[in-house]
Each structure stands twice: as C-alpha cells, then as structure tokens.
Design an enzyme around this catalytic site. Structure first.
Site, PDB file in Angstrom:
ATOM      1  CG  ASP A  22      -9.222  -3.420  -4.574  1.00  0.00           C
ATOM      2  OD1 ASP A  22      -8.965  -2.784  -3.535  1.00  0.00           O
ATOM      3  OD2 ASP A  22      -9.972  -4.425  -4.586  1.00  0.00           O
ATOM      4  NE  ARG A  77      -5.681   2.997   2.284  1.00  0.00           N
ATOM      5  CZ  ARG A  77      -6.130   2.041   3.094  1.00  0.00           C
ATOM      6  NH1 ARG A  77      -7.401   2.035   3.434  1.00  0.00           N
ATOM      7  NH2 ARG A  77      -5.326   1.112   3.548  1.00  0.00           N
ATOM      8  NE  ARG A  82      -9.250   7.162  -6.043  1.00  0.00           N
ATOM      9  CZ  ARG A  82      -9.856   6.618  -4.995  1.00  0.00           C
ATOM     10  NH1 ARG A  82      -9.150   6.029  -4.054  1.00  0.00           N
ATOM     11  NH2 ARG A  82     -11.161   6.673  -4.866  1.00  0.00           N
ATOM     12  CE1 TYR A 134     -13.531  -7.943   0.947  1.00  0.00           C
ATOM     13  CE2 TYR A 134     -11.542  -9.044   0.148  1.00  0.00           C
ATOM     14  CZ  TYR A 134     -12.146  -8.050   0.907  1.00  0.00           C
ATOM     15  OH  TYR A 134     -11.375  -7.180   1.631  1.00  0.00           O
ATOM     16  NE  ARG A 147      -4.046  -2.021   2.140  1.00  0.00           N
ATOM     17  CZ  ARG A 147      -4.762  -2.450   3.180  1.00  0.00           C
ATOM     18  NH1 ARG A 147      -4.597  -1.909   4.371  1.00  0.00           N
ATOM     19  NH2 ARG A 147      -5.647  -3.409   3.029  1.00  0.00           N
TER      20      ARG A 147
END
Length: 355
Positions: A87, A42, A51, A162, A38
């Site tokens: 992702d 973020r 973004r 998921y 990551r």
C-alpha cells in the site's frame, strides 16, 4: 544491480527480454503485454482466504503472505507482470507515522501534518525499516523467473494530501490551503516525502524489482500550473533518484488528462493513462520518447464478454501507432470484478496482438 539489468559482459537476466520489459523500452514485442493495477487483491477469492483475519497493514509486513498474494493473479490470469502487494502508506507507517487503513474508508492519519513543527514526524526511511519488503521480493523473484515484478510507491503529492487531510478527501481543502498559503512549507513537506518515496523504491529495486510505478492518485485535483509548480518537482526528484538503476519507471495518476504532458516531463519512461483520454490523443499530449500504459475503463468488465472485447479492441486500435504500449485498466481492478473476466481479457489481448 536490478532484475532487468545485466552486469557488463554477461547475458541479460530472465526478465529483460519479457514482453513487458520490451514494451517499456519501446521495443518490438511478441504480443501486447498485460497487467492490471490492483490485480493482487480484492477481486480474488483466494486473496480473501489468504488474508482472513489479518489487517491490511499487517498483511503488508508478512513476506510469505505478500509473496503469495502477489503471485495469485499471475497464476490465475497469465498476466505479463506481477505487481508487489503493498500500500502507498506502508513507508509512512514504517517511519512511525500513526496511521491505519480502515475498511471502507482507507488510510486514516491520527495526527495530520499541518504545521512546520509537524514535519518532524517525517524521518528518513532506511532499508531496515522495511526489511520485510526485501525478504518478500527475494521470495517473489525466485518464484517468478522470467515474469517481471513491478515495485511501487505513492507520489509525494498524494502522500502529502493524505498526511495533511488526515485521510481520503474529495476537496483537498487542507492540503491546498497549505499549498497556496504556505508554499515554502508545502515544498519542504513534498521534498521530504520525495526522499522517503525514493528510498522505498530503491529498496524494492535492489531486492530485485524489474520496474517501478509511482501512483499519483490525487494529482487530478490540480490545475496544470499548480501541478507544475507544486507537485512536479518532487515527483521529478523521485524519478531522478532511481534513474541510475536502469529499471523502467512508470508514472500514473487518475483524472490527469490535462496533466499527461507534465507527468511525462517528470521523468518516467512510461506514462499511465486513465480511461478518460484515448491513447492516440494521450500520445499527442505526452509527446515522443515515452511508452504508454492503459487504458480500459474498469467498469467495462461488468459488461458481457462481447462488449468487453469491443471496448478492448478500441483501446488496441488507439494504441496501434504508439512507440510502446502496455495494456492495463484506466484505474485499479474493482473489488466485485469477476476474476474470470480478467482472465478472458488477458487471453483476448494476447491473441489479438500476437505476431
């Protein structure tokens, strides 16, 4: 031909002799290579600016934006490898699964897979389904030069969880109910997902990725016997499918201290270790013939610099006897992490381990 291989009779490509690639191959390195899960995302203000107003899954399909976000931490932190910005649900979305990534929640699936009839949702993934990946990696490899690019995908078990749960879960009761109650359906679900995952990795490798990592984020929910029976075969199929490319294959899961040996058995060249198991103990559990990746607790980065360096030194000391070591966090960079702390950490590891 992959980015880290060279055609017969020709010199290796630029990434082949990088510290990251050497560590993956368990060869001597000029310094311990560093990258962060990551790292592209973020924690960086430039990421949020790039973004702004763009939904997560939309951003994954815009090659120029993907390239920019992937390059941001390389420019800022001087990490030894880039990781492709995407992702794990991107290939599922690409084959038509009705899902979205909801802020503050994560991936949410509109029609969870619970029956054999639901398997019809899972068609094969083709390169045309993810042409934006090929284009983005082309842009990236041209810009990265000697810095390797790591492609990635979600492991079949985590993707299945998921799809069955319909979104994030703490108990996995629906997935485990199928796993225990209808093992044939579970096997067929994971087998299809293994094919989709392998196809997604092949697209990335053929476009120029130097290495790939398979994330089994939820595998820690399984006991070893259940992992061996109900998850390992599908992961092994993925790693076998891309073996012929000759690129390093990394296998990472969270809360998988009891599964490290089995994760190594699945076929990866490098086993990622979260922060719960010291690397010297992890090496004992994994066994010889594998490099290890990890494993600073991501929350350490919120402590003062002196404490970060002390904990980093503990990781490096535990790694001294390893056949190969890639420094990373024990999980992904947390969103509120100070980017400067990451930059300082890279410099510290490079300085402390330089020959």
């Amino acid at each position: 031909m992959s980015a880290n291989q060279s055609p017969a009779g020709q010199q290796p490509t630029a990434t082949y002799d990088s510290a990251f690639m050497k560590a993956c191959r368990r060869e001597p390195v000029p310094h311990t290579p560093v990258w962060f899960m990551r790292q592209a995302g973020r924690s960086l203000p430039e990421y949020h600016k790039a973004r702004e107003g763009i939904a997560m899954l939309d951003s994954c399909t815009r090659p120029e934006l993907v390239a920019e976000i992937t390059l941001q931490p390389v420019r800022r932190h001087n990490v030894d490898a880039a990781v492709y910005f995407s992702d794990i649900v991107v290939p599922l979305k690409a084959i038509g699964i009705d899902l979205d990534i909801k802020p503050g929640v994560g991936p949410v699936v509109e029609k969870p897979i619970r029956t054999r009839a639901d398997l019809a949702q899972l068609r094969d993934l083709t390169p045309e389904d993810v042409s934006y990946v090929t284009e983005a990696i082309g842009l990236l490899t041209a810009e990265l030069g000697s810095t390797p690019l790591i492609g990635f995908a979600g492991a079949p078990f985590t993707l299945a969880s998921y799809l069955v749960e319909g979104g994030p879960s703490r108990t996995y009761e629906n997935a485990k109910a199928i796993m225990y109650g209808d093992p044939e359906l579970w096997h067929d679900l994971l087998d299809r997902l293994a094919d989709i995952t392998a196809a997604f990795l092949k697209v990335q490798i053929e476009a120029g990725a130097s290495a790939v990592q398979v994330f089994d984020s939820w595998a820690g929910a399984l006991a070893p016997a259940d992992y061996r029976r109900s998850a390992l075969p599908a992961s092994a199929k993925v790693f076998k499918a891309v073996e012929g490319y000759g690129v390093p294959r990394i296998h990472f899961g969270v809360g998988t201290g009891e599964l490290l040996g089995l994760m190594g058995e699945a076929g990866a060249d490098v086993v990622g270790v979260d922060w719960r198991v010291p690397l010297d103990e992890a090496a004992r559990r994994v066994g010889p013939g594998k490099a290890l990746q990890g494993n600073l607790d991501p929350t350490v980065l919120f402590a003062p610099t002196e404490a970060v360096e002390e904990k980093t030194r503990e990781v490096l000391d535990a790694a001294k006897g390893l056949e190969g070591h890639i420094f990373n966090l024990g999980h992904g960079v947390m969103p509120s992490t100070d980017p400067d702390a990451l930059t300082r950490l890279v410099e510290y590891v490079h300085t402390e381990t330089a020959l």
